[in-house]
Design a protein around this motif. Structure first.
Motif, PDB file in Angstrom:
ATOM      1  N   THR A  36      14.976  22.964  17.516  1.00  0.00           N
ATOM      2  CA  THR A  36      15.431  23.055  16.135  1.00  0.00           C
ATOM      3  C   THR A  36      14.479  23.920  15.317  1.00  0.00           C
ATOM      4  O   THR A  36      13.469  24.381  15.831  1.00  0.00           O
ATOM      5  N   ARG A  37      14.864  24.152  14.086  1.00  0.00           N
ATOM      6  CA  ARG A  37      14.081  25.108  13.298  1.00  0.00           C
ATOM      7  C   ARG A  37      13.946  24.666  11.864  1.00  0.00           C
ATOM      8  O   ARG A  37      14.768  23.923  11.329  1.00  0.00           O
ATOM      9  N   PHE A  38      12.875  25.159  11.252  1.00  0.00           N
ATOM     10  CA  PHE A  38      12.731  25.060   9.801  1.00  0.00           C
ATOM     11  C   PHE A  38      12.997  26.477   9.329  1.00  0.00           C
ATOM     12  O   PHE A  38      12.399  27.416   9.845  1.00  0.00           O
ATOM     13  N   ALA A  39      13.914  26.627   8.367  1.00  0.00           N
ATOM     14  CA  ALA A  39      14.395  27.975   8.061  1.00  0.00           C
ATOM     15  C   ALA A  39      14.341  28.289   6.569  1.00  0.00           C
ATOM     16  O   ALA A  39      15.364  28.478   5.927  1.00  0.00           O
ATOM     17  N   PRO A  40      13.154  28.326   6.005  1.00  0.00           N
ATOM     18  CA  PRO A  40      13.070  28.558   4.565  1.00  0.00           C
ATOM     19  C   PRO A  40      13.244  30.022   4.184  1.00  0.00           C
ATOM     20  O   PRO A  40      13.045  30.916   5.009  1.00  0.00           O
ATOM     21  N   SER A  41      13.589  30.237   2.935  1.00  0.00           N
ATOM     22  CA  SER A  41      13.545  31.589   2.379  1.00  0.00           C
ATOM     23  C   SER A  41      12.111  31.831   1.908  1.00  0.00           C
ATOM     24  O   SER A  41      11.446  30.890   1.479  1.00  0.00           O
ATOM     25  N   PRO A  42      11.651  33.066   1.980  1.00  0.00           N
ATOM     26  CA  PRO A  42      10.238  33.311   1.677  1.00  0.00           C
ATOM     27  C   PRO A  42       9.952  33.362   0.181  1.00  0.00           C
ATOM     28  O   PRO A  42       9.485  34.350  -0.353  1.00  0.00           O
ATOM     29  N   ILE A  72      12.353  32.685   9.235  1.00  0.00           N
ATOM     30  CA  ILE A  72      12.319  33.058   7.825  1.00  0.00           C
ATOM     31  C   ILE A  72      13.651  33.697   7.436  1.00  0.00           C
ATOM     32  O   ILE A  72      14.088  34.673   8.043  1.00  0.00           O
ATOM     33  N   GLU A  73      14.272  33.106   6.437  1.00  0.00           N
ATOM     34  CA  GLU A  73      15.606  33.557   6.030  1.00  0.00           C
ATOM     35  C   GLU A  73      15.492  34.439   4.788  1.00  0.00           C
ATOM     36  O   GLU A  73      15.548  33.957   3.663  1.00  0.00           O
ATOM     37  N   ASP A  74      15.316  35.706   5.051  1.00  0.00           N
ATOM     38  CA  ASP A  74      15.049  36.636   3.950  1.00  0.00           C
ATOM     39  C   ASP A  74      16.175  37.647   3.773  1.00  0.00           C
ATOM     40  O   ASP A  74      15.940  38.820   3.533  1.00  0.00           O
ATOM     41  N   THR A 232      25.210  37.333   5.506  1.00  0.00           N
ATOM     42  CA  THR A 232      25.104  36.208   4.577  1.00  0.00           C
ATOM     43  C   THR A 232      24.499  35.033   5.337  1.00  0.00           C
ATOM     44  O   THR A 232      24.432  35.041   6.567  1.00  0.00           O
ATOM     45  N   TYR A 233      24.113  34.010   4.607  1.00  0.00           N
ATOM     46  CA  TYR A 233      23.524  32.823   5.233  1.00  0.00           C
ATOM     47  C   TYR A 233      24.404  32.290   6.363  1.00  0.00           C
ATOM     48  O   TYR A 233      23.925  32.008   7.461  1.00  0.00           O
ATOM     49  N   HIS A 234      25.712  32.153   6.068  1.00  0.00           N
ATOM     50  CA  HIS A 234      26.615  31.506   7.029  1.00  0.00           C
ATOM     51  C   HIS A 234      26.646  32.235   8.367  1.00  0.00           C
ATOM     52  O   HIS A 234      26.586  31.626   9.420  1.00  0.00           O
ATOM     53  N   VAL A 249      20.831  21.345  14.306  1.00  0.00           N
ATOM     54  CA  VAL A 249      20.606  21.956  12.999  1.00  0.00           C
ATOM     55  C   VAL A 249      20.295  20.825  12.037  1.00  0.00           C
ATOM     56  O   VAL A 249      21.157  20.012  11.707  1.00  0.00           O
ATOM     57  N   ILE A 250      19.032  20.755  11.665  1.00  0.00           N
ATOM     58  CA  ILE A 250      18.603  19.706  10.735  1.00  0.00           C
ATOM     59  C   ILE A 250      18.388  20.417   9.407  1.00  0.00           C
ATOM     60  O   ILE A 250      17.578  21.342   9.323  1.00  0.00           O
ATOM     61  N   ARG A 251      19.141  20.044   8.415  1.00  0.00           N
ATOM     62  CA  ARG A 251      19.014  20.751   7.136  1.00  0.00           C
ATOM     63  C   ARG A 251      19.461  19.842   6.003  1.00  0.00           C
ATOM     64  O   ARG A 251      20.072  18.794   6.226  1.00  0.00           O
ATOM     65  N   SER A 252      19.193  20.287   4.798  1.00  0.00           N
ATOM     66  CA  SER A 252      19.462  19.446   3.646  1.00  0.00           C
ATOM     67  C   SER A 252      20.966  19.364   3.420  1.00  0.00           C
ATOM     68  O   SER A 252      21.721  20.278   3.773  1.00  0.00           O
ATOM     69  N   GLU A 254      22.875  19.777   1.073  1.00  0.00           N
ATOM     70  CA  GLU A 254      23.588  20.715   0.202  1.00  0.00           C
ATOM     71  C   GLU A 254      24.508  21.623   1.047  1.00  0.00           C
ATOM     72  O   GLU A 254      25.397  22.278   0.520  1.00  0.00           O
ATOM     73  N   TRP A 255      24.279  21.656   2.385  1.00  0.00           N
ATOM     74  CA  TRP A 255      25.085  22.524   3.249  1.00  0.00           C
ATOM     75  C   TRP A 255      26.287  21.812   3.866  1.00  0.00           C
ATOM     76  O   TRP A 255      27.062  22.438   4.589  1.00  0.00           O
ATOM     77  N   VAL A 256      26.446  20.543   3.589  1.00  0.00           N
ATOM     78  CA  VAL A 256      27.531  19.793   4.241  1.00  0.00           C
ATOM     79  C   VAL A 256      28.889  20.441   4.015  1.00  0.00           C
ATOM     80  O   VAL A 256      29.690  20.584   4.932  1.00  0.00           O
TER      81      VAL A 256
HETATM   82  N1  GLU Z   1      17.531  29.084   4.286  1.00  0.00           N
HETATM   83  C1  GLU Z   1      18.272  27.880   4.173  1.00  0.00           C
HETATM   84  C2  GLU Z   1      17.685  27.027   3.089  1.00  0.00           C
HETATM   85  O1  GLU Z   1      16.509  27.222   2.778  1.00  0.00           O
HETATM   86  C3  GLU Z   1      18.224  27.149   5.481  1.00  0.00           C
HETATM   87  C4  GLU Z   1      19.184  26.061   5.641  1.00  0.00           C
HETATM   88  C5  GLU Z   1      19.244  25.703   7.108  1.00  0.00           C
HETATM   89  O2  GLU Z   1      18.310  25.028   7.561  1.00  0.00           O
HETATM   90  O3  GLU Z   1      20.173  26.123   7.794  1.00  0.00           O
HETATM   91  O4  GLU Z   1      18.324  26.196   2.531  1.00  0.00           O
END
Ligand code: GLU
Length: 547
Positions: A36-42, A72-74, A232-234, A249-252, A254-256
């Motif tokens: 799995t991943r942590f995928a923040p925007s920078p 990194i989701e840039d 795009t993100y999707h 995919v572990i994420r907040s 808000e993406w449901v």
């Molecule tokens: N870049 C997305 C965010 O920061 C990642 C969400 C995800 O983990 O897929 O919300």
């Protein structure tokens, strides 16, 4: 002219997707390994919820021999800040968390499934977008801003669902020849997904945390490649999580609401869908009302806050583990000295509605964590913190390390260690009186508690120095002498005797030690006075008592 020609016109240089499928093969991992991943925007900012994700992910990837990726989701380059990747890496690193793969700083990375920064992956997304166009499942859209705005207004006026879908998707069925012609003429376009979904139909999805959820199918022709060539993100989510061979995919949460779209993308791209785990936001109790912890309103939303306050990383991680799985607390009670990595974290037991973040509780956890530190570890962590945030404390620790270690060692590494420190910013106050220069410069208001008569307290201290104080006494002898002193000045030797007959004496041995303690330290509450005297040494004790 067919879809293949259209795909070539849009992405003439894209490689076939087989190239990437081979380049990033299935991972050879043990059964049940979680990738799995942590995928923040920078943006530089790490939210406490993001840190919770990292703490949990580190735990479950370690426990299953899986892989923890930092991606990194840039792709939204407007939101980026300079040095944003470094700031994220360092913020996470401050909590002792390491990734197995991904970005190490702005430019370097480790792992075989990179690049791990989305802006470096443009050609990969384009290859998959081209693949979709070839199959008639994506198309170039030439809509101008004005056209889109007009569509939006019409939808609003007619009170119908907004978006680019169905009859509103003007370029969806543009004949291939016309589209190619437009591209040749240099018209601007983006690439859209051609959804086959039907809003009237329902799908059922199983989320690891939230359980079964029913959604209408997606029917939006969302943008997959933007005008700048980035996804795009999707779309990036689908391509990256597939190629990085992510299992969860572990994420907040808000993406449901994007799940129907994501499921459709995975299916159309021929990818196996990962397991989705949408965790609820961390909440805050705001005068009885629960709300999300907010970046704008709450300083504790940013993980940098904990570092600045000097709440040790281990305490923050423990507390976040506790928020993630509420049975952690019981486990901790049963295993007070176990390393946190031994706790078996279960994603499916995470709260669906969100746990409340309680700073008082965190400080309580922290107090316990710190009480178990050795003096050496305490010294190192406090010193690291002080160097960044407190010059005076740095000086106290540096000028005589041996002495500082003795001070920090008071009531430590024993069965009932002291618990008056819950963050590094408490340390200076907790130790400063142990340094003679600070002590003698301080204007102390001596408050001897029960014994308010000045002549009386002076008499007690004087008698103690002259007749009873001996630095070489062991603890029992030392304490017996304070009892002797109590008796000599007419106080009860034993607290329990006093309590049985309070009218017999003006006070008890405890009141006598308070006088000595206050004279010695300026305070009524300190750790063990015997240990304090031993650390201060004879000269300092006498000087203080004679002050
Ligand atoms: N870049 C997305 C965010 O920061 C990642 C969400 C995800 O983990 O897929 O919300």
């Amino acid at each position: 002219m067919n879809y293949k020609d259209l795909a070539d016109a849009v992405f003439p240089n894209a490689k076939p997707i087989e190239y990437y499928e081979e380049k990033y093969p299935e991972r050879d991992l043990p059964e049940g390994a979680i990738v799995t991943r942590f995928a923040p925007s920078p943006t530089g900012f790490v939210h406490i919820g993001g840190l919770m994700q990292c703490v949990i992910v580190r735990q479950i990837t370690r426990q299953t021999n899986g892989v923890f990726i930092l991606r990194i989701e840039d792709t939204d380059q407007k939101r980026e800040i300079e040095d944003g990747v470094n700031q994220i890496v360092n913020a996470i690193h401050d909590f002792g968390i390491e990734f197995d793969e991904g970005m190490l700083n702005e430019t370097d990375e480790k792992g075989n499934y990179g690049p791990y920064k989305q802006s470096e992956r443009a050609e990969i997304y384009q290859a998959y977008a081209k693949y979709l166009i070839e199959q008639g499942k994506a198309y170039p859209c030439f809509a101008t801003q004005e056209e889109l705005e007009e569509m939006r207004q019409k939808q609003e006026a007619a009170k119908i669902r907004p978006g680019y879908y169905g009859v509103w998707a003007k370029y969806r069925n543009l004949p291939v020849d016309e589209a190619i012609e437009k591209i040749k003429n240099g018209e601007h376009y983006i690439v859209r997904f051609k959804s086959m979904g039907n809003e009237e139909k329902k799908i059922r999805h199983h989320d690891v945390i939230k359980g079964n959820i029913d959604f209408p199918e997606n029917d939006q022709d969302i943008v997959i490649i933007k005008a700048d060539g980035l996804p795009t993100y999707h779309f990036a989510h689908a391509v990256d999580d597939h190629l990085m061979r992510v299992t969860h995919v572990i994420r907040s949460d808000e993406w449901v609401s994007s799940i129907p779209l994501h499921l459709e993308l995975f299916r159309v791209l021929g990818f196996k869908t990962p397991k989705y785990c949408h965790y609820a936001p961390i909440l805050k109790d705001d005068d009885g009302k629960k709300r999300k912890i907010s970046k704008r309103k709450d300083p504790e939303a940013a993980v940098s806050y904990y570092h600045e306050e000097g709440i040790p990383a281990q305490a923050v991680c423990e507390y976040l583990m506790n928020i993630g799985n509420s049975n952690f607390e019981l486990w901790r009670k049963a295993n007070p000295n176990a390393d946190i990595s031994e706790f078996k974290f279960e994603i499916n037991k995470m709260s669906v509605s969100g746990a409340v973040f309680d700073i008082v509780k965190l400080l309580d956890v922290s107090k316990n964590v710190i009480s178990k530190y050795s003096k050496e570890r305490l010294y190192d962590e406090v010193y690291d913190w002080a160097k960044r945030y407190d010059a005076e404390l740095t000086d106290l620790l540096e000028r005589d390390k041996e002495y500082a270690l003795k001070v920090l060692g008071i009531e430590r590494e024993n069965v009932k260690p002291r618990k008056d420190i819950s963050k590094w910013s408490d340390v200076k106050h907790a130790i400063i009186y142990m340094f003679d220069d600070k002590f003698f410069n301080d204007k102390i208001e001596y408050d001897y508690g029960k014994i308010t008569d000045k002549a009386e307290s002076e008499k007690i201290v004087k008698l103690y120095v002259e007749k009873y104080f001996d630095i070489s006494d062991d603890k029992q002898t030392w304490f017996n002498k304070i009892k002797d002193l109590a008796e000599e000045v007419g106080y009860a030797r034993e607290v329990k005797d006093y309590k049985a007959n309070p009218e017999k004496w003006p006070g008890h041995v405890g009141d006598i030690s308070t006088v000595i303690r206050v004279k010695l330290t300026g305070r009524q509450n300190t750790p063990d006075m015997y240990e304090i005297m031993q650390v201060l040494g004879k000269d300092s004790v006498i000087k203080r008592l004679n002050k």
